[in-house]
Design an enzyme around this catalytic site. Sequence first.
Site, PDB file in Angstrom:
ATOM      1  N   LYS A  68      44.515   7.123 -35.271  1.00 31.65           N
ATOM      2  CA  LYS A  68      44.407   6.782 -33.846  1.00 31.65           C
ATOM      3  C   LYS A  68      45.470   5.750 -33.480  1.00 31.65           C
ATOM      4  O   LYS A  68      45.895   4.967 -34.342  1.00 31.65           O
ATOM      5  CB  LYS A  68      43.034   6.168 -33.565  1.00 31.65           C
ATOM      6  CG  LYS A  68      41.886   7.166 -33.540  1.00 31.65           C
ATOM      7  CD  LYS A  68      40.590   6.498 -33.115  1.00 31.65           C
ATOM      8  CE  LYS A  68      39.436   7.483 -33.115  1.00 31.65           C
ATOM      9  NZ  LYS A  68      39.599   8.591 -32.153  1.00 31.65           N
ATOM     10  N   ARG A  75      31.893  15.676 -36.181  1.00 36.34           N
ATOM     11  CA  ARG A  75      31.296  17.013 -36.342  1.00 36.34           C
ATOM     12  C   ARG A  75      31.184  17.394 -37.815  1.00 36.34           C
ATOM     13  O   ARG A  75      30.317  18.166 -38.191  1.00 36.34           O
ATOM     14  CB  ARG A  75      32.096  18.043 -35.532  1.00 36.34           C
ATOM     15  CG  ARG A  75      33.491  18.251 -35.992  1.00 36.34           C
ATOM     16  CD  ARG A  75      34.383  18.912 -34.938  1.00 36.34           C
ATOM     17  NE  ARG A  75      34.772  17.971 -33.871  1.00 36.34           N
ATOM     18  CZ  ARG A  75      35.533  18.292 -32.839  1.00 36.34           C
ATOM     19  NH1 ARG A  75      35.977  19.523 -32.694  1.00 36.34           N
ATOM     20  NH2 ARG A  75      35.850  17.383 -31.922  1.00 36.34           N
TER      21      ARG A  75
HETATM   22  N1  BES Z   1      34.894   8.838 -32.227  1.00 34.89           N
HETATM   23  C1  BES Z   1      35.788   9.692 -31.557  1.00 34.89           C
HETATM   24  C2  BES Z   1      35.370  10.003 -30.123  1.00 34.89           C
HETATM   25  C3  BES Z   1      35.312   8.841 -29.170  1.00 34.89           C
HETATM   26  C4  BES Z   1      36.342   8.638 -28.276  1.00 34.89           C
HETATM   27  C5  BES Z   1      34.208   8.022 -29.094  1.00 34.89           C
HETATM   28  C6  BES Z   1      36.282   7.613 -27.358  1.00 34.89           C
HETATM   29  C7  BES Z   1      34.148   7.002 -28.193  1.00 34.89           C
HETATM   30  C8  BES Z   1      35.169   6.789 -27.312  1.00 34.89           C
HETATM   31  C9  BES Z   1      35.885  11.026 -32.317  1.00 34.89           C
HETATM   32  O1  BES Z   1      35.717  10.945 -33.684  1.00 34.89           O
HETATM   33  C10 BES Z   1      37.244  11.560 -32.073  1.00 34.89           C
HETATM   34  O2  BES Z   1      38.189  10.945 -32.501  1.00 34.89           O
HETATM   35  N2  BES Z   1      37.355  12.708 -31.411  1.00 34.89           N
HETATM   36  C11 BES Z   1      38.588  13.307 -31.113  1.00 34.89           C
HETATM   37  C12 BES Z   1      38.436  14.793 -31.276  1.00 34.89           C
HETATM   38  C13 BES Z   1      39.730  15.551 -31.171  1.00 34.89           C
HETATM   39  C14 BES Z   1      40.604  15.265 -32.379  1.00 34.89           C
HETATM   40  C15 BES Z   1      39.427  17.021 -31.051  1.00 34.89           C
HETATM   41  C16 BES Z   1      38.953  12.971 -29.682  1.00 34.89           C
HETATM   42  O3  BES Z   1      38.065  12.957 -28.838  1.00 34.89           O
HETATM   43  O4  BES Z   1      40.114  12.674 -29.432  1.00 34.89           O
HETATM   44 MN    MN Z   2      37.486  10.498 -34.729  1.00 32.72          MN
END
Ligand code: BES
Ligand code: MN
Length: 487
Positions: A260, A334
Site C-alpha cells: 500500500k 477474502r
Molecule cells: N483492508 C483493505 C480495505 C480497506 C480500505 C479497509 C480502506 C478500510 C479502508 C483491503 O484488504 C484491501 O486492501 N482491499 C483492496 C482490494 C483490491 C486489491 C481488490 C482495495 O480495496 O484496494
Molecule cells: Mn488489503
Amino acid sequence: MKVIISKISSDFKTIVTGLFEDDKSISDYGILQGKQVIDNIKQFSNFNGSFGEFFSITSPEGKNIIVVGLGKKDEWNENKELNIGGKIYCELSRLKIKKAAILIEGNSANIAYGAFLRSFKFDKYKTKKDEKIVEVEEIAVLAKDEQLSDAEKLFECLRQEGEGIFFARSLITEPPNVLYPESYADRIKDELAKLGLEIEVLDKKQMEKENMGALLGVAQGSSKEPKLVIIKWDGTEKKEKPIAFVGKGITFDTGGISLKPSRGMESMKYDMAGSAAVVGVMHALAGRKAKVNAIGVVALAENAVDGNAQRPSDVVTSMSGQTIEVLNTDAEGRLILADALWYTQDRFSPKFIIDLATLTGAIVVALGNNEYAGLFSNNDELANNLIDAGIEVNEKLWRFPMNEAYDKIIDSPIADVQNIAPAGSGGDSITAAQFLQRFVNNVCWAHLDIAGSAWHEKGTDISPKGAVGFGIRLLNKLVEKYYEVNS
Ligand code: BES
Ligand code: MN
Ligand code: ZN
C-alpha cells in the site's frame, strides 16, 4: 464516567432539561419552575428547541439549568434519545461540568445509554494529563417512580451491549505492535471467558492440519503467527442450531508485496474491525444472557511483507479444497475469510453465517463514509432482517447485487478462482463478495463490508472520533428481534 438512572430529586446543581420545537412548556417534574424557565429563555433569546441546540439559564432557586432542543415532537424516537444523550455528554464536557442530572420526557435508559456510548476514552498511552480537560464524572438520568425499575433494568441490559462496544473500540484503537494475533487472542480470552463464553484458539499447527492454506498464505510474510479464535455462547438448548458470526481480523494490512502507499497506511490498524465487532456482539449476547446459541469465529493475521511473503501469482489451496490464484496480496481479507467461512460451516452447520469485514476501499467510494455499510447475501430473508435491524439501531445497510456475471470474472486461468477481478472490471466490493460466496457451501449467508463505517474521522453523537464499533448494535438487535427463542 458513571451513568446512573435515579429517582427525581432536586439535589443536583446542574439540571439538563429538554424543550420540543413545537412545545411551549417543559416538563418540570415538580423540581423546576418550568414556566419560569421558558419565560426567561424568551426574554434573552430566540432559542426554539431545534434538535441538539443548547441554552443555559440560572433558575430562581440558583440552579444551573441547561435546556436542550429536542426537535419536532413527532420525530422523537429511540435513536433521537440516544443521540441527545450523547450530545448532552459533549455539552457538559465542553462546559467542564463534572456532575449533572438529566430530566427529559422519554426513555431515561436510552438517554443514559447515549451519554455512556459517547463517553468512550482511550488514553492509556498518554503519560501526562491534559490540564484543560475536565472530565464529566457523573450523569444521573432521572425517572419517575413508576418508570424507575423498568428504566434501570433496560439500562443494565443496554450497558452490557455498551461494554461490548467499548471492548471492541479499545481493540480497534490499540496500535498493531501491541495488538497482533497472539496478544489479541489473549485479550479475547481474558475478557470473554469470565462472561461464561467458551473460547478456543487454533494456532498455526492446527491450521496446517485443517489445510487452511489461504489463511496461512496471508500470514506467512509476518513474524506474527496467525490465530483462529472460536467463541461459543450456549444460551438455549444444545439441539438448537447455532447462528454464526465471522470476522476479518487483519491486525495490520501493509498490502504485502502488493504494498500500500505510505500515506494513510496507518489507518490499516483498523483492518481488524470486523473481528472486533464479532467479539463485541458475543460479549453483548453473553452479558445479557441472550436465549440463542451463537458462534463467533475470528481469523487473526498480520498482512506484512518479508522474504517469505506470498507473491502475486502464488497459488494456494484453501481448506475447502478450492485452489486460489493470489494475483494481489492486498486482497488478503477474502483469503483469510475463505478459510474461516469454510471452517465455520463445516464444523458448526449454522442456521446462517454473517461475516463482517473491512474488505474493500471500493465500498467507501460507493457509499461514502460512515453512514452505511455494504450488504451482500445469498438469502433475501436474512438480508431483509439485517436491513430492518439496521434501521432500528441506525447502523444502516445498503444491499448490493450479486450474480453469475460478477462471479465468472474471478475464474482463474490456472486455478479454481483468483482473488481479484481483471483490471478495469469495476465493482470491486461485489467481486470480493462473490469470492466469499464460493466458500460458504450454499449455507444461508450475509457479508457486511464495513470498510467505510468502522472508523469515523469526526465522530458521531454516540461515538467519539475513531473506532465506532459498527455492527454490534446491529447484530445484537437482529438476534433480539428475530432469532431468540422465547421462553
Ligand atoms: N483492508 C483493505 C480495505 C480497506 C480500505 C479497509 C480502506 C478500510 C479502508 C483491503 O484488504 C484491501 O486492501 N482491499 C483492496 C482490494 C483490491 C486489491 C481488490 C482495495 O480495496 O484496494
Ligand atoms: Mn488489503
Ligand atoms: Zn485488508
